[in-house]
Design a protein around this motif. Structure first.
Motif, PDB file in Angstrom:
ATOM      1  N   GLU A 292      -3.484 -15.844   3.837  1.00  9.48           N
ATOM      2  CA  GLU A 292      -2.633 -14.918   2.604  1.00  9.48           C
ATOM      3  C   GLU A 292      -3.437 -14.053   2.637  1.00  9.48           C
ATOM      4  O   GLU A 292      -4.681 -14.329   1.850  1.00  9.48           O
ATOM      5  N   ARG A 293      -3.063 -12.601   3.743  1.00 11.04           N
ATOM      6  CA  ARG A 293      -3.723 -11.649   3.377  1.00 11.04           C
ATOM      7  C   ARG A 293      -3.563 -10.718   2.255  1.00 11.04           C
ATOM      8  O   ARG A 293      -2.327 -10.560   1.968  1.00 11.04           O
ATOM      9  N   THR A 294      -4.432 -10.069   0.786  1.00 10.96           N
ATOM     10  CA  THR A 294      -3.710  -9.194   0.171  1.00 10.96           C
ATOM     11  C   THR A 294      -5.501  -7.908   0.495  1.00 10.96           C
ATOM     12  O   THR A 294      -7.044  -8.067   0.801  1.00 10.96           O
ATOM     13  N   ILE A 295      -5.379  -6.971   0.384  1.00 15.21           N
ATOM     14  CA  ILE A 295      -6.594  -6.191   0.685  1.00 15.21           C
ATOM     15  C   ILE A 295      -6.485  -4.876  -0.793  1.00 15.21           C
ATOM     16  O   ILE A 295      -5.530  -3.905  -2.007  1.00 15.21           O
ATOM     17  N   TYR A 296      -7.620  -5.172  -1.408  1.00 20.74           N
ATOM     18  CA  TYR A 296      -8.040  -4.648  -2.596  1.00 20.74           C
ATOM     19  C   TYR A 296      -8.483  -3.842  -2.512  1.00 20.74           C
ATOM     20  O   TYR A 296     -10.013  -3.120  -2.496  1.00 20.74           O
TER      21      TYR A 296
END
Length: 146
Positions: free
Chosen positions: A36-40
């Motif tokens: 699961e990819r999340t960009i902060y």
């Protein structure tokens, strides 16, 4: 005849700096074949240590990949600007692993690149970051391995 160099095989370290980054609203990419990819996005921050001090520029981010329910792999890129105007690019990977007792393991391996003559020593410094989650961002103590 080759001259032999003898050094103690131990691990010594010193504080390089304490760094705090503020993070913008995350961009949820979602489940991918890799996790699961999340960009902060990094919106700013500061760093300070015995040999360098400055701010974290608002142009980097952390491309987090959640591997499972307890472990996330970090992939961070940031630009640091020293208080004397020098630019240092840093990138690092690492892990945040949540333990059953609610504590967590948060470690990174920062690498630095700069054209600055003053901070050239960073180009060949091995570093380890010990991180913690804070409201609105992350904080690290970054140690140079001697």
């Amino acid at each position: 005849m080759k001259k032999e160099i003898t050094e103690e095989l131990g691990l010594n370290y010193e504080l390089l700096c304490e760094l705090t980054s503020t993070l913008d609203k995350p961009l949820q990419i979602g489940q991918t074949p890799f996790g699961e990819r999340t960009i902060y996005p990094v919106s700013g921050g500061t760093f300070e240590g015995p040999k360098l001090k400055g701010k974290v520029l608002a142009n980097g981010g952390d491309w987090v990949l959640r591997l499972n329910s307890t472990t996330s792999k970090l992939d961070v890129r940031v630009v640091l600007e020293t208080d004397d105007g020098e630019l240092i690019y840093s990138y690092y990977e690492g892990f945040i692993h949540m333990n059953a007792d609610g504590s967590y393991y948060f470690r990174t391996n920062p690498v630095f690149q700069t054209s600055s003559k003053k901070y050239n020593w960073l180009n060949h410094t091995i570093a380890v970051g010990v991180g913690k989650l804070i409201k609105g961002g992350v904080a690290y103590k970054i140690y140079a391995i001697k």
